[in-house]
Write an enzyme that holds these catalytic residues in place. Structure first.
Site, short mmCIF file in Angstrom:
data_model
loop_
_atom_site.label_atom_id
_atom_site.label_comp_id
_atom_site.label_asym_id
_atom_site.label_seq_id
_atom_site.Cartn_x
_atom_site.Cartn_y
_atom_site.Cartn_z
N ASP A 120 57.34 100.94 -98.94
CA ASP A 120 56.58 102.09 -98.25
C ASP A 120 55.90 102.80 -99.66
N ASN A 121 54.80 103.13 -99.58
CA ASN A 121 54.47 104.02 -100.65
C ASN A 121 54.32 105.63 -100.34
N ILE A 174 51.02 98.33 -100.61
CA ILE A 174 50.72 97.03 -100.30
C ILE A 174 49.27 96.85 -100.28
N THR A 192 47.18 97.75 -81.57
CA THR A 192 47.00 99.10 -80.68
C THR A 192 46.58 98.70 -79.42
N SER A 216 37.43 104.32 -82.73
CA SER A 216 37.44 104.99 -83.92
C SER A 216 37.64 104.33 -85.04
N TYR A 219 39.66 103.98 -87.30
CA TYR A 219 41.33 103.45 -87.00
C TYR A 219 41.29 102.31 -86.25
N HIS A 220 40.94 102.26 -84.81
CA HIS A 220 40.88 101.35 -84.19
C HIS A 220 40.34 100.13 -84.31
N LYS A 269 42.43 97.77 -86.64
CA LYS A 269 43.15 97.09 -85.74
C LYS A 269 42.44 95.91 -85.37
N GLN A 309 50.11 98.07 -79.11
CA GLN A 309 51.15 99.19 -78.51
C GLN A 309 50.33 100.29 -77.89
N LEU A 353 51.42 113.69 -75.89
CA LEU A 353 52.67 114.04 -75.19
C LEU A 353 53.21 114.90 -76.06
N THR A 391 46.21 121.43 -74.96
CA THR A 391 44.87 121.23 -75.29
C THR A 391 44.39 119.98 -74.58
N ARG A 438 36.38 113.89 -79.73
CA ARG A 438 36.00 112.41 -79.73
C ARG A 438 34.88 111.86 -78.72
N GLU A 451 34.44 109.37 -76.38
CA GLU A 451 35.26 108.52 -75.43
C GLU A 451 34.92 108.68 -74.03
P1 NAD Z 1 53.26 106.36 -89.60
O1 NAD Z 1 52.10 107.08 -90.23
O2 NAD Z 1 54.36 107.32 -89.51
O3 NAD Z 1 53.96 105.48 -90.60
C1 NAD Z 1 53.28 104.57 -91.41
C2 NAD Z 1 53.85 104.24 -92.59
O4 NAD Z 1 53.44 103.25 -93.42
C3 NAD Z 1 54.22 105.45 -93.44
O5 NAD Z 1 55.44 105.87 -93.94
C4 NAD Z 1 53.10 105.32 -94.80
O6 NAD Z 1 53.75 105.94 -95.62
C5 NAD Z 1 53.25 103.79 -94.84
N1 NAD Z 1 52.00 103.02 -95.45
C6 NAD Z 1 50.79 103.42 -94.99
N2 NAD Z 1 49.93 102.69 -95.94
C7 NAD Z 1 50.74 101.87 -96.89
C8 NAD Z 1 50.37 101.26 -97.78
N3 NAD Z 1 49.20 100.84 -98.21
N4 NAD Z 1 51.53 100.77 -98.43
C9 NAD Z 1 52.88 100.86 -98.07
N5 NAD Z 1 53.07 101.85 -97.12
C10 NAD Z 1 52.16 102.44 -96.48
O7 NAD Z 1 52.63 105.74 -88.40
P2 NAD Z 1 53.72 105.36 -86.93
O8 NAD Z 1 53.45 106.13 -86.20
O9 NAD Z 1 54.84 104.83 -87.54
O10 NAD Z 1 52.94 103.88 -86.93
C11 NAD Z 1 53.22 102.67 -87.48
C12 NAD Z 1 52.32 101.45 -86.98
O11 NAD Z 1 52.41 101.31 -85.53
C13 NAD Z 1 51.00 101.92 -87.50
O12 NAD Z 1 50.25 100.48 -87.99
C14 NAD Z 1 50.15 102.36 -86.25
O13 NAD Z 1 48.70 101.79 -86.05
C15 NAD Z 1 51.15 101.50 -84.95
N6 NAD Z 1 51.04 102.13 -83.63
C16 NAD Z 1 51.36 103.71 -83.73
C17 NAD Z 1 51.53 104.30 -82.44
C18 NAD Z 1 51.92 105.80 -82.49
O14 NAD Z 1 51.78 106.28 -81.63
N7 NAD Z 1 52.67 106.19 -83.45
C19 NAD Z 1 51.00 103.58 -81.52
C20 NAD Z 1 50.49 102.24 -81.51
C21 NAD Z 1 50.48 101.64 -82.66
N1 USQ Z 2 44.16 114.14 -76.47
C1 USQ Z 2 43.90 115.49 -75.64
N2 USQ Z 2 44.65 116.56 -76.28
C2 USQ Z 2 45.32 116.58 -77.34
C3 USQ Z 2 45.36 115.40 -78.06
C4 USQ Z 2 44.70 114.15 -77.67
O1 USQ Z 2 43.41 115.50 -74.64
O2 USQ Z 2 45.68 117.52 -77.72
C5 USQ Z 2 43.63 113.03 -75.69
C6 USQ Z 2 42.51 112.20 -76.78
O3 USQ Z 2 41.20 112.77 -76.53
C7 USQ Z 2 42.80 111.10 -76.02
C8 USQ Z 2 44.31 110.66 -75.79
O4 USQ Z 2 44.76 112.02 -75.47
O5 USQ Z 2 41.89 110.76 -74.99
C9 USQ Z 2 45.02 110.29 -76.73
O6 USQ Z 2 45.15 110.96 -77.87
P1 USQ Z 2 46.22 110.51 -79.04
O7 USQ Z 2 45.92 111.22 -80.19
O8 USQ Z 2 47.66 110.77 -78.01
O9 USQ Z 2 46.31 108.88 -79.25
P2 USQ Z 2 45.29 108.03 -80.07
O10 USQ Z 2 44.55 108.64 -80.89
O11 USQ Z 2 44.78 106.97 -79.04
O12 USQ Z 2 46.22 107.21 -81.10
C10 USQ Z 2 47.68 107.09 -80.94
C11 USQ Z 2 48.29 106.57 -82.24
C12 USQ Z 2 47.66 105.31 -82.61
C13 USQ Z 2 47.81 104.27 -81.43
C14 USQ Z 2 47.37 104.95 -80.42
C15 USQ Z 2 47.61 103.84 -79.34
O13 USQ Z 2 48.10 107.87 -83.36
O14 USQ Z 2 48.52 105.02 -83.97
O15 USQ Z 2 47.23 103.00 -82.13
O16 USQ Z 2 47.95 106.09 -79.94
S1 USQ Z 2 46.40 103.55 -78.09
O17 USQ Z 2 46.07 104.97 -77.79
O18 USQ Z 2 46.98 102.85 -76.96
O19 USQ Z 2 45.29 102.98 -78.50
#
Ligand code: NAD
Ligand code: USQ
Length: 416
Positions: free
Chosen positions: A33-34, A77, A147, A189, A191-192, A195, A218, A249, A263, A332, A334
């Site tokens: 991790d960085n 990485i 995702t 987005s 981000y998405h 993926k 996920q 949530l 919100t 957003r 969406e």
């Molecule tokens: P997070 O940001 O808490 O953790 C990601 C970790 O990766 C961090 O510790 C960060 O420092 C490290 N990182 C990022 N870029 C790096 C790089 N270039 N080299 C080394 N380390 C690096 O995120 P999270 O919520 O733990 O999510 C982890 C993974 O799961 C992500 O790929 C995310 O897209 C996926 N995911 C998360 C959720 C969610 O709700 N949190 C949902 C679906 C998918």
């Molecule tokens: N939303 C609200 N109010 C808020 C925050 C969010 O209404 O205060 C709404 C957003 O507009 C969206 C939904 O809730 O419609 C979900 O938003 P989110 O921020 O909870 O989730 P999202 O942006 O989709 O991203 C998160 C994680 C991401 C993961 C993704 C899974 O940050 O890493 O990939 O969930 S999924 O949504 O199934 O693609």
């Protein structure tokens, strides 16, 4: 059987409890991790709701609590391919769990710097991993956290299968031929989108070089603690609540704890998939134990427990906490309302009995929100990133953004 496992991104919200769990099962775990996530927090002037220890303290506390050693390598990485490739070649892991990406959709939409960083970091890191494995001539199983959002949220009208879609395509003689294709992506987005791009990288390297990949699609992860993080106070997991990294949530629970209206973006008709952090950890364990064979196509599994509408989620939190609800302009682009049905047949078939929002762990997450409420910075609650110029203009309209309304009456049968 014990495996050597690298956990890329193992200091993060999902990666940390996963690394602990894999270590507890007797595997030889190394975190890579960085700490970019901690750095982004510092840049935003934000912090995890829960106090989190430095990685050194985390690892020594894990040794104290469990007797197990997790090794740690500081490494980017995406930006440092030579050291990453050397690490893969030296360690020769049986499995690599890849969490190391910039994971916030709002952060990825902040501006040109964040858009470019998210693409470079996520796609670059994933591609570096593929190249490093091929160069090391290593038969290693990659488990990637993808995702649900790659499928898009525009109401497919049927249950979304696990990654692949059966289609019929007319040939030159108009005879319908069966094919199975990657489910067409519709990312919402930058981000998405990364993926979605990851999926193509995996498809290519699985086909061309026989890299074994499991891609976990996920849903939104909620909760904080797992069996392992509860073993010692210094193992506490992070909990994001601010406008960029806080997911819906966890944000609603923190908002309720500090007396801030919940919100809801737009109408709250957005339906999303959810999973508890304990099940994230368990799913990764199951994925590692059930790898595809060398030469197989990418194994894609949907990692979600249930689907809910955002306004139903708000209603649930409001019922338990008495919080008021605020429908704010949606930053957003969406769909206002969408249906979402997803198959999670594989994980259920492997024995997963997912935790649901109605279970006791909801109360634990609420308790944590209340316990650390004095650490909340109210100025960090508001979502700041807008998806485009018209969303920005709607957000900046002062009286709409602060308008408070009562919770919408629930519509019979709406909750999923
Ligand atoms: P997070 O940001 O808490 O953790 C990601 C970790 O990766 C961090 O510790 C960060 O420092 C490290 N990182 C990022 N870029 C790096 C790089 N270039 N080299 C080394 N380390 C690096 O995120 P999270 O919520 O733990 O999510 C982890 C993974 O799961 C992500 O790929 C995310 O897209 C996926 N995911 C998360 C959720 C969610 O709700 N949190 C949902 C679906 C998918
Ligand atoms: N939303 C609200 N109010 C808020 C925050 C969010 O209404 O205060 C709404 C957003 O507009 C969206 C939904 O809730 O419609 C979900 O938003 P989110 O921020 O909870 O989730 P999202 O942006 O989709 O991203 C998160 C994680 C991401 C993961 C993704 C899974 O940050 O890493 O990939 O969930 S999924 O949504 O199934 O693609």
């Amino acid at each position: 059987m014990s495996k050597k496992i690298l956990v890329l991104g193992g200091d993060g919200f999902c990666g940390w409890p996963t690394a602990l769990h894999l270590s507890q099962l007797g595997n030889d775990v190394m975190i890579v991790d960085n700490v970019s996530r901690r750095r982004i927090d510092a840049e935003m002037g934000a912090q995890s709701l829960t106090p989190i220890s430095t990685i050194d303290v985390r690892l020594s506390s894990w040794k104290e609590a469990s007797g197990n050693v997790i090794r740690y390598q500081y490494l980017d990485i995406a930006a440092d391919y030579p050291r990453f490739a050397a690490l893969i070649d030296r360690e020769r892991p049986d499995a690599v769990v890849h969490f190391a990406e910039q994971r916030s959709a709002p952060f990825s939409m902040r501006g040109q710097v964040e858009k470019r960083y998210t693409v470079d970091n996520n796609v670059g890191g994933t591609h570096n991993l593929m190249v490093a494995l091929v160069e090391a001539d290593l038969d290693c199983h990659v488990v990637h956290l993808g995702t649900m959002g790659v499928y898009g949220y525009y109401g497919a009208g049927f249950e979304i299968p696990e990654g692949y879609l059966k289609v019929k395509i007319p040939d030159d003689d108009d005879i319908l031929r069966d094919q199975e294709i990657l489910f067409p992506t519709q990312p919402g987005s930058v981000y998405h989108m990364t993926k979605s791009l990851d999926q193509l990288l995996f498809q290519y390297y699985a086909h061309n070089d026989g890299v074994r990949v499991t891609d976990l699609h996920q849903g939104i992860v909620w909760g904080t603690q797992t069996q392992e993080t509860r073993l010692h106070p210094a193992l506490m997991n992070r909990f994001d609540y601010e406008g960029e990294y806080g997911t819906v949530l966890n944000r609603f629970l923190v908002e309720a704890a500090i007396g801030h209206p919940l919100t809801i973006h737009g109408t709250g008709g957005q339906t999303r998939a959810f999973i508890h952090i304990e099940d994230t950890v368990r799913c990764v364990e199951l994925a590692i134990a059930n790898p595809p064979s060398r030469g197989d196509r990418v194994k894609i599994l949907n990692q979600a427990a249930e689907t809910l509408r955002v306004r139903d989620l708000a209603e649930l939190v409001s019922e338990v906490t008495g919080a008021t609800v605020n429908f704010v302009p949606n930053p957003r682009k969406e769909a206002d309302e969408n249906d979402l049905k997803v198959s999670n047949a594989t994980f259920r078939g492997l024995g997963l009995h997912p935790i649901l929002l109605t279970d006791a762990l909801f109360a634990e997450t609420l308790e944590i929100s209340n316990r650390y409420a004095d650490r909340v910075d109210r100025s960090q609650i508001r979502a700041r990133s807008a998806w485009n110029r018209s969303r920005r203009a709607a957000m900046d309209e002062p009286d709409r953004a602060t308008l408070e309304v009562e919770p919408r009456p629930s519509v019979e049968g709406e909750r999923r």
